[in-house]
Design an enzyme around this catalytic site. Structure first.
Site, PDB file in Angstrom:
ATOM      1  N   CYS A  54       0.815  -1.230   0.000  1.00  0.00           N
ATOM      2  CA  CYS A  54       0.000   0.000   0.000  1.00  0.00           C
ATOM      3  C   CYS A  54       0.842   1.272   0.000  1.00  0.00           C
ATOM      4  CB  CYS A  54      -0.937   0.015   1.200  1.00  0.00           C
ATOM      5  SG  CYS A  54      -2.248  -1.196   1.037  1.00  0.00           S
TER       6      CYS A  54
HETATM    7  N1  COA Z   1     -20.639  -9.057   7.903  1.00  0.00           N
HETATM    8  C1  COA Z   1     -21.113  -9.259   9.142  1.00  0.00           C
HETATM    9  N2  COA Z   1     -20.336  -9.557  10.200  1.00  0.00           N
HETATM   10  C2  COA Z   1     -19.016  -9.649   9.991  1.00  0.00           C
HETATM   11  C3  COA Z   1     -18.449  -9.471   8.712  1.00  0.00           C
HETATM   12  C4  COA Z   1     -19.316  -9.167   7.646  1.00  0.00           C
HETATM   13  N3  COA Z   1     -18.853  -8.975   6.405  1.00  0.00           N
HETATM   14  N4  COA Z   1     -17.112  -9.625   8.800  1.00  0.00           N
HETATM   15  C5  COA Z   1     -16.841  -9.910  10.088  1.00  0.00           C
HETATM   16  N5  COA Z   1     -17.986  -9.928  10.810  1.00  0.00           N
HETATM   17  C6  COA Z   1     -18.115 -10.212  12.241  1.00  0.00           C
HETATM   18  C7  COA Z   1     -16.896 -10.928  12.779  1.00  0.00           C
HETATM   19  O1  COA Z   1     -17.013 -12.318  12.591  1.00  0.00           O
HETATM   20  C8  COA Z   1     -16.932 -10.526  14.232  1.00  0.00           C
HETATM   21  O2  COA Z   1     -17.856 -11.325  14.904  1.00  0.00           O
HETATM   22  P1  COA Z   1     -17.547 -11.797  16.419  1.00  0.00           P
HETATM   23  O3  COA Z   1     -17.461 -10.525  17.225  1.00  0.00           O
HETATM   24  O4  COA Z   1     -18.725 -12.650  16.734  1.00  0.00           O
HETATM   25  O5  COA Z   1     -16.239 -12.511  16.364  1.00  0.00           O
HETATM   26  C9  COA Z   1     -17.481  -9.106  14.223  1.00  0.00           C
HETATM   27  O6  COA Z   1     -18.170  -8.973  12.953  1.00  0.00           O
HETATM   28  C10 COA Z   1     -16.374  -8.057  14.287  1.00  0.00           C
HETATM   29  O7  COA Z   1     -15.343  -8.420  13.362  1.00  0.00           O
HETATM   30  P2  COA Z   1     -13.934  -7.718  13.356  1.00  0.00           P
HETATM   31  O8  COA Z   1     -13.065  -8.332  12.300  1.00  0.00           O
HETATM   32  O9  COA Z   1     -13.385  -7.692  14.744  1.00  0.00           O
HETATM   33  O10 COA Z   1     -14.376  -6.250  12.903  1.00  0.00           O
HETATM   34  P3  COA Z   1     -13.606  -4.899  12.990  1.00  0.00           P
HETATM   35  O11 COA Z   1     -14.519  -3.910  13.572  1.00  0.00           O
HETATM   36  O12 COA Z   1     -12.240  -5.040  13.558  1.00  0.00           O
HETATM   37  O13 COA Z   1     -13.435  -4.505  11.429  1.00  0.00           O
HETATM   38  C11 COA Z   1     -11.812  -4.459   9.669  1.00  0.00           C
HETATM   39  C12 COA Z   1     -12.714  -5.313  10.540  1.00  0.00           C
HETATM   40  C13 COA Z   1     -10.997  -5.353   8.755  1.00  0.00           C
HETATM   41  C14 COA Z   1     -12.643  -3.502   8.829  1.00  0.00           C
HETATM   42  C15 COA Z   1     -10.884  -3.636  10.584  1.00  0.00           C
HETATM   43  O14 COA Z   1     -10.250  -4.474  11.510  1.00  0.00           O
HETATM   44  C16 COA Z   1      -9.844  -2.830   9.850  1.00  0.00           C
HETATM   45  O15 COA Z   1     -10.169  -1.915   9.169  1.00  0.00           O
HETATM   46  N6  COA Z   1      -8.555  -3.146  10.049  1.00  0.00           N
HETATM   47  C17 COA Z   1      -7.486  -2.477   9.355  1.00  0.00           C
HETATM   48  C18 COA Z   1      -7.669  -2.683   7.929  1.00  0.00           C
HETATM   49  C19 COA Z   1      -6.574  -2.128   7.123  1.00  0.00           C
HETATM   50  O16 COA Z   1      -6.362  -0.962   7.065  1.00  0.00           O
HETATM   51  N7  COA Z   1      -5.845  -2.962   6.453  1.00  0.00           N
HETATM   52  C20 COA Z   1      -4.835  -2.514   5.623  1.00  0.00           C
HETATM   53  C21 COA Z   1      -4.979  -3.228   4.357  1.00  0.00           C
HETATM   54  S1  COA Z   1      -3.859  -2.543   3.269  1.00  0.00           S
END
Ligand code: COA
Length: 374
Positions: free
Chosen positions: A156
């Protein structure tokens, strides 16, 4: 020593849009199929049933409403779940070169320059379409540029690292100008079958023309300084590579051959790294929060950007001070901050300062401090 400047930018946006509603409908249909096909193993506990995705979750967790993609048919087909791209013959332009060419022409056009004014092409992206020859050299040939070209990959952060490399060469005099091109076909390395990440990425290409400030034909952004940093982490990783065939089960349909991330850890570890990086860069250059008119941040996640904006400026930035494009484009890897810069910089006035920052896998973070002239 010469003064490097950004004199033009360009964005290639694919024609196909996938809304969150379309994405979730296709994903949930895939889940039904998967769970029906694997009912026995699910019943014995051998594998877990897949769960539905939801539009509400996607918007809340990321701020993304839609994404542009090269192909949407394959992605939205519950029996396929990845883009379907036609095989390019060796005498056809590669897809990355074609996308990059469009963005590069727009950047040249904006600067009022032609290919003969350019000495170097850097193709800086998260993935390369083939091992070799370099995509950058193909773009160089398609544009008719003399000089040289090379590919680089810092995930990225590829765009800002590419800008630093180009700016340093312009400064030293080894080149007079460079195109830094970021074609990102993120749809091809995204695992569309995983609800934790299936909403994250989109496709796009950006280009930035860097020249000597004295050669600018219109308004330009002087590159005051750049700063890059890396710190190894496995929390964003993709194991696909040329050793694949040589390993046991290397050719299998394996989850780790696509984008993998430990999102929570990324969130926790990258935020302080980026905030500290920008603060140190600004301090080094004697730039205070009040001196910064705009922040063009990497476009991965709205909550992340809100946090970084608050940390850097010491207050909640107005939306115009820290423009987001991720709601429309999703995460476009290295291209994200350049799309934001390209779309939201022409209104700045002579002497206004701003900062471009990209960050991600590696971990890596790159920042470019710019000042508008003209
Ligand atoms: N729809 C519904 N529920 C979902 C889901 C979806 N598409 N994806 C995950 N969930 C659920 C998970 O299973 C989890 O359930 P649980 O609490 O029962 O375990 C819950 O929603 C929360 O998931 P989580 O992964 O902890 O969500 P989050 O709020 O951390 O958001 C991201 C996930 C990936 C958006 C976030 O962690 C993020 O933005 N991280 C950094 C990303 C980034 O910048 N990456 C760089 C890439 S270059």
């Amino acid at each position: 020593m010469h003064i490097p400047a950004i004199t033009g930018t360009g964005v290639f946006t694919p024609q196909n849009v996938i809304t969150n509603a379309e994405l979730v409908a296709a994903f949930n249909a895939y889940v039904d199929l998967h769970n029906a096909e694997n009912a026995e193993q699910i019943a014995t506990g051998e594998i877990a049933a897949k769960e539905y995705s939801s539009e509400e979750f996607i918007v809340k967790a990321s701020g993304i409403n839609q994404r542009y993609v090269i192909d949407k048919e394959g992605v939205l087909d519950p029996t396929v779940m990845h883009p379907l791209l036609h095989q390019r013959q060796d005498d056809e332009p590669s897809l990355m070169a074609e996308m990059g060419l469009d963005a590069a022409r727009k950047a040249l056009n904006m600067a009022g320059k032609s290919a003969s004014d350019v000495d170097l092409v850097i193709c800086a992206a998260s993935n390369m379409e083939r091992a070799y020859p370099a995509v950058a050299i193909e773009i160089q040939q398609l544009l008719g540029i003399r000089g040289f070209a090379f590919d680089m990959n810092v995930a990225c952060s590829s765009a800002t690292f590419g800008i630093q490399a180009a700016a340093d060469m312009v400064k030293s005099g080894s080149i007079s100008s460079a195109l830094v091109i970021n074609p990102e076909i993120c749809s091809a390395h995204l695992e569309w079958r995983d609800r934790d990440c299936h909403f994250i990425f989109g496709d796009v290409a950006t280009a930035t023309l860097i020249e000597r400030a004295e050669d600018a034909r219109g308004p330009y952004f002087e590159i005051k300084s750049t700063r890059c940093a890396t710190d190894f982490s496995n929390n964003i990783r993709n194991n696909n590579g040329y050793l694949r065939r040589s390993r046991p089960a290397g050719m299998a349909d394996r989850r780790d051959m696509q984008f993998m991330q430990n999102g929570r850890k990324v969130f926790k570890e990258v935020l302080p790294m980026v905030s500290d990086h920008i603060a140190a860069h600004m301090q080094e250059d004697g730039v205070g929060a009040d001196d910064l008119k705009r922040l063009w941040l990497h476009q991965a996640n709205k909550t992340m950007n809100d946090f970084i904006g608050r940390k850097v400026l010491g207050r909640t930035p107005a939306p115009s001070e820290q423009p987001n494009i991720l709601q429309d484009y999703a995460n476009t890897s290295s291209a994200g901050s350049i799309i934001a810069f390209s779309k939201y910089s022409s209104d700045l006035e002579d002497g206004d300062k701003g900062l471009i920052c990209s960050f991600g896998a590696g971990y890596s973070v790159g920042s470019v401090l710019v000042e508008k002239h003209g």
